[in-house]
Design an enzyme around this catalytic site. Structure first.
Site, PDB file in Angstrom:
ATOM      1  N   CYS A  66       0.850  -1.184   0.000  1.00 36.02           N
ATOM      2  CA  CYS A  66       0.000   0.000   0.000  1.00 36.02           C
ATOM      3  C   CYS A  66       0.893   1.243   0.000  1.00 36.02           C
ATOM      4  O   CYS A  66       2.089   1.155   0.278  1.00 36.02           O
ATOM      5  CB  CYS A  66      -0.908   0.024   1.225  1.00 36.02           C
TER       6      CYS A  66
ATOM      7  N   CYS B  24       2.899   1.899   3.044  1.00 31.89           N
ATOM      8  CA  CYS B  24       4.047   1.003   3.251  1.00 31.89           C
ATOM      9  C   CYS B  24       5.266   1.568   2.540  1.00 31.89           C
ATOM     10  O   CYS B  24       6.380   1.562   3.078  1.00 31.89           O
ATOM     11  CB  CYS B  24       3.758  -0.387   2.702  1.00 31.89           C
TER      12      CYS B  24
END
Lengths: 355, 86
Positions: free
Chosen positions: B10, B13
């Site tokens: 994501c 991240c």
């Protein structure tokens, strides 16, 4: 569905450096907010009809006034409500929700899970780890689904749009019926005994112990968390709000009254299912779609149809189903979408009948 | 030291990874970076939110992007106790 994304948190303690105490700053901000909100109708009338000299009865005048009133109103509501929801959410975490749901029977569990779905910070990118965490700790599948349905369906952006465009009664109706749909759809899925339709590896998952201490947020920490939520969410949706309201304003000003009553009014039985089906592939644009829908309603569309459409847009979304596909077999996803869609359609019919 | 970023790719991240690398470079710390993207492995750390940050096997944060100062403190502590490093 507008998920609350994983938000960065700031741990700075601003209040200790600021000369004015934080509660006073917040109180001042609240007063300014209320004054600004109350000044809006007068201001938009003044600009449209005095400063711009438009005729209130004209198409353009009514469209411009609608736009100038609704854009700042929705943005103000967005800031205020996202902030309050952020403060509330700072008291909850997926770990705590999981602990609260652990050991709860179906029924009570469904009610609790749907309610916790509203206040637990949730992001579709964390849907899988949360799902695994719930299943691993023995929370029944149907209870887990009640959470997964309520969490995106009742979100702060949907709430703001309904509150700003339709008023608090309809916003309240939406929350109430949304909760009922999440509880019963989860309960039905639980009753169907679909446990065999999870991906096989799901049952081999073992949660480790984090050793991660739950961060204790103090009041300034919570304010910082809520402000970060405002920055994140308002930053993501403001453009949709403006585009949606522009289209809504154009419909408001130019589409003749009751043009839609024949197509979207309560008399045609098929409008609710059609609205739900159209809503399924639409995703994350609740902010942009609602103003259009509100304008359509003014032109004769029925309330139940509108609410069903809204729920379908946020509660059943293709991206979320694709994410869940990693932990569920296709049959379970189909049942999930089907049960929720049927629930929403029933809600739509009930409202069209009652109101 | 060994730094793991837990998450299935994501955007947060990626931002977390970039931030931790930045801190490591600034502090001139030697670190190996590993991305943990498999859900089974992510959950085995006991977290339900991504992104997660694991330094020398210990979960430091989950579901948020910590501030630079926080990361710096963690890396400093982990860097100084060399004996326990993997």
């Amino acid at each position: 569905m507008l998920e609350t994304s994983e938000r960065p948190l700031e741990t700075t303690k601003r209040s200790s450096y600021s000369p004015i105490p934080l509660p006073i700053l917040l109180a001042v901000a609240a007063v300014v907010w209320v004054l600004a909100y109350q000044a809006l109708p007068g201001l938009s009338d003044y600009i449209s009809y005095r400063a711009l000299g438009l005729e209130p009865a004209s198409h353009l005048g009514s469209a411009v006034d609608f736009f100038l009133l609704d854009v700042p109103k929705i943005l103000l509501l967005l800031v205020g409500i996202v902030f309050l929801v952020g403060m509330l959410r700072s008291y909850f975490s997926p770990e705590r929700t999981r602990a609260l749901l652990g050991g709860k029977r179906e029924g009570v569990g469904n009610v609790l899970a749907a309610s916790l779905g509203i206040v637990t910070p949730f992001c579709s990118c964390s849907a899988v780890p949360m799902f695994l965490g719930f299943v691993e700790s023995g929370i029944p599948l149907g209870v887990t689904f009640s959470f997964l349905i309520a969490s995106p369906m009742i979100n702060e952006v949907a709430l703001v749009m309904l509150l700003g465009l339709f008023g608090w009664q309809i916003a309240g109706l939406y929350i109430g019926t949304g909760l009922v749909v999440a509880m019963t759809a989860g309960w039905v899925i639980g009753r169907l005994g679909m446990e065999g339709y999870l991906q096989d590896w799901v049952y081999q998952v073992r949660m480790g112990e984090t050793g991660l201490e739950e961060r204790k947020l103090d009041f300034p920490g919570r304010v910082a968390y809520a402000l970060e939520a405002v920055r994140d969410i308002v930053g993501r949706v403001w453009l949709y709000v403006i585009i949606g309201i522009s289209i809504g304003a154009a419909i408001h000003g130019y589409v003749p009254e009751s043009l839609l009553a024949g197509y979207m009014g309560k008399d045609s039985w098929w409008n609710v299912p059609v609205a739900v089906i159209i809503g399924i592939p639409l995703y994350s644009n609740a902010a942009g779609i609602m103003p259009v829908v509100q304008a359509l309603m003014e032109k004769g569309a029925a309330l139940g149809t509108v609410l069903a459409f809204m729920m379908s847009v946020v509660a059943i979304s293709l991206p979320e189903m694709l994410i869940l596909r990693r932990v569920m077999k296709i049959q379970l996803i189909a049942v999930f979408a089907g049960v929720v869609a049927v629930g929403i359609i029933i809600v739509g019919y009930i409202f069209n009948m009652v109101i | 030291m060994e730094i793991k970023i837990l998450g299935s790719g994501c955007s947060s991240c990626l931002r977390l990874e970039a931030l931790v690398k930045e801190v490591a470079v600034e502090k001139d710390l030697e670190a190996t970076f590993l991305k943990v993207t498999d859900y089974k492995d992510i959950v085995s750390y006991g977290i339900m939110r991504t992104p997660g940050l694991v330094v020398n096997g210990k979960v430091m944060s989950a579901g948020r992007i910590p501030s630079k100062q926080e990361i710096a403190t963690w890396l400093n502590t982990a860097g100084s106790s060399k004996g326990t490093a993997l």
